[in-house]
Scaffold this active site. Structure first.
Site, PDB file in Angstrom:
ATOM      1  N   GLY A  91      89.672  23.124  42.026  1.00  0.00           N
ATOM      2  CA  GLY A  91      90.156  22.449  40.837  1.00  0.00           C
ATOM      3  C   GLY A  91      91.093  23.284  39.992  1.00  0.00           C
TER       4      GLY A  91
ATOM      5  N   LEU B 223      88.858  15.325  45.905  1.00  0.00           N
ATOM      6  CA  LEU B 223      90.149  14.695  45.620  1.00  0.00           C
ATOM      7  C   LEU B 223      90.243  14.114  44.217  1.00  0.00           C
ATOM      8  CD1 LEU B 223      90.840  12.952  49.045  1.00  0.00           C
ATOM      9  CD2 LEU B 223      91.378  15.282  48.313  1.00  0.00           C
ATOM     10  N   GLN B 224      89.117  14.011  43.515  1.00  0.00           N
ATOM     11  CA  GLN B 224      89.138  13.530  42.139  1.00  0.00           C
ATOM     12  C   GLN B 224      89.883  14.487  41.216  1.00  0.00           C
ATOM     13  OE1 GLN B 224      86.711  15.445  40.207  1.00  0.00           O
ATOM     14  NE2 GLN B 224      86.389  14.257  38.321  1.00  0.00           N
ATOM     15  N   ARG B 225      89.996  15.763  41.601  1.00  0.00           N
ATOM     16  CA  ARG B 225      90.562  16.759  40.686  1.00  0.00           C
ATOM     17  C   ARG B 225      91.389  17.841  41.366  1.00  0.00           C
ATOM     18  NH1 ARG B 225      85.823  17.322  42.366  1.00  0.00           N
ATOM     19  NH2 ARG B 225      84.936  19.317  43.006  1.00  0.00           N
TER      20      ARG B 225
ATOM     21  N   ASP C  95      84.254  29.880  41.446  1.00  0.00           N
ATOM     22  CA  ASP C  95      83.231  29.076  40.769  1.00  0.00           C
ATOM     23  C   ASP C  95      81.847  29.710  40.818  1.00  0.00           C
ATOM     24  OD1 ASP C  95      82.613  28.785  43.428  1.00  0.00           O
ATOM     25  OD2 ASP C  95      82.715  26.602  43.465  1.00  0.00           O
TER      26      ASP C  95
ATOM     27  N   CYS D 295      82.961  42.902  29.767  1.00  0.00           N
ATOM     28  CA  CYS D 295      82.733  43.093  28.333  1.00  0.00           C
ATOM     29  C   CYS D 295      82.206  41.806  27.711  1.00  0.00           C
ATOM     30  CB  CYS D 295      84.023  43.502  27.628  1.00  0.00           C
ATOM     31  SG  CYS D 295      84.645  45.152  28.031  1.00  0.00           S
TER      32      CYS D 295
ATOM     33  N   CYS E 248      80.296  21.984  39.166  1.00  0.00           N
ATOM     34  CA  CYS E 248      80.646  20.585  38.928  1.00  0.00           C
ATOM     35  C   CYS E 248      79.965  19.657  39.931  1.00  0.00           C
ATOM     36  CB  CYS E 248      82.165  20.409  38.958  1.00  0.00           C
ATOM     37  SG  CYS E 248      82.944  20.905  40.498  1.00  0.00           S
TER      38      CYS E 248
ATOM     39  N   CYS F 119      80.785  49.236  28.126  1.00  0.00           N
ATOM     40  CA  CYS F 119      80.830  48.325  29.273  1.00  0.00           C
ATOM     41  C   CYS F 119      80.605  49.107  30.567  1.00  0.00           C
ATOM     42  CB  CYS F 119      82.177  47.609  29.319  1.00  0.00           C
ATOM     43  SG  CYS F 119      82.419  46.592  30.802  1.00  0.00           S
TER      44      CYS F 119
ATOM     45  N   CYS G 173      84.306  48.946  32.536  1.00  0.00           N
ATOM     46  CA  CYS G 173      85.533  49.552  31.994  1.00  0.00           C
ATOM     47  C   CYS G 173      85.265  50.534  30.859  1.00  0.00           C
ATOM     48  CB  CYS G 173      86.511  48.489  31.513  1.00  0.00           C
ATOM     49  SG  CYS G 173      86.034  47.661  29.959  1.00  0.00           S
TER      50      CYS G 173
END
Length: 263
Positions: free
Chosen positions: A44, A74-76, A133, A183, A196, A253, A256
């Site tokens: 997406g 295919l919707q998005r 995702d 961070c 989704c 962190c 980093c």
């Protein structure tokens, strides 16, 4: 397009609407055409990001995804079509990108990216786009970008909510470094995976987020404008509300915090 090469007549015409922008011009477009972008995910978010970077003329785009095209995509996921159901998403997206702009190079990798592969791919990129995702992959890409000093354009969308940011730990003109993804989301923090497939997502929202990722990547490549470095853009599509909040760098962190400044 190799660094230092000039645009030919066809490229000058193709990219004329960019060149007309004083902030980009011929030099900025040449930087875009010589640019190398890594896109992690061809779904997406990756679909609009990849299509717009291709249309803008980014010289070499590497697309990584281990999934295949499914009817529910295919919707998005606008890089894919019903005719390409069952194809690898990277192959489907490359076909769509090449139909828009046959003069760019598109490399595809149809496998789940591990830390070693990400480090290799990031080291050959000028900008990385996180269109994945899952939390573990996002953290792995962030670590590779921090280690290699490559700016990371991050996007996410679920239901009616989206977010975009740029994580760039290189030193700016004032000698300051921006925060990294860790961070904001520490690697050891409990994180509930939301996808989704179970939560749903508004179709054009992923297009909006992916397009904004392309905008940020093009500004980085062309060296123009002000990016979302140190900021998080929050999108509420249900109420049509946009908010930008500041993201401070965490000096402790684990990714980093002890990083030596990048030049």
């Amino acid at each position: 397009m190799a660094p230092g090469m000039s645009l030919d007549d066809r490229q000058l015409l193709r990219y004329s609407r960019h060149i007309l922008l004083d902030e980009i011009g011929i030099e900025g477009q040449e930087r875009i055409c010589a640019g190398r972008a890594l896109i992690l995910g061809a779904g997406g978010l990756g679909s609009p990001a990849a299509l717009y970077l291709a249309s803008a003329g980014v010289g070499r785009i590497t697309l990584v995804d281990d999934d295949t095209v499914d009817l529910t995509n295919l919707q998005r996921q606008i890089a894919h079509t019903e005719a390409r159901i069952g194809q690898r998403k990277v192959d489907s997206a490359r076909e769509a990108m090449r139909q828009i702009n046959p003069y760019i190079e598109v490399d595809v990798i149809a496998r789940r990216a591990d830390a070693a592969l990400l480090d290799e791919l990031v080291s050959a990129a000028d900008v990385a786009l996180d269109c994945s995702d899952n939390f573990a992959t996002r953290q792995a890409l962030n670590r590779a970008c921090v280690a290699r000093g490559v700016p990371l354009v991050s996007g996410a969308a679920i239901r009616f909510a989206g977010q975009v940011s740029v994580f760039d730990t290189r030193c700016d003109a004032q000698g300051e470094r921006g925060p990294c993804y860790a961070c904001l989301f520490p690697p050891d923090a409990p994180m509930e995976e939301v996808q989704c497939a179970t939560m749903g997502v508004l179709a054009p929202l992923v297009g909006l987020v992916g397009s904004l990722q392309a905008v940020e990547a093009l500004k980085i490549l062309s060296q123009t404008g002000k990016t979302l470095r140190g900021k998080l853009l929050l999108i509420d599509a249900l109420d049509t509300d946009f908010q930008t909040i500041n993201l401070p760098r965490n000096p402790h962190c684990p990714v980093c915090g002890d990083l030596h400044p990048h030049g």
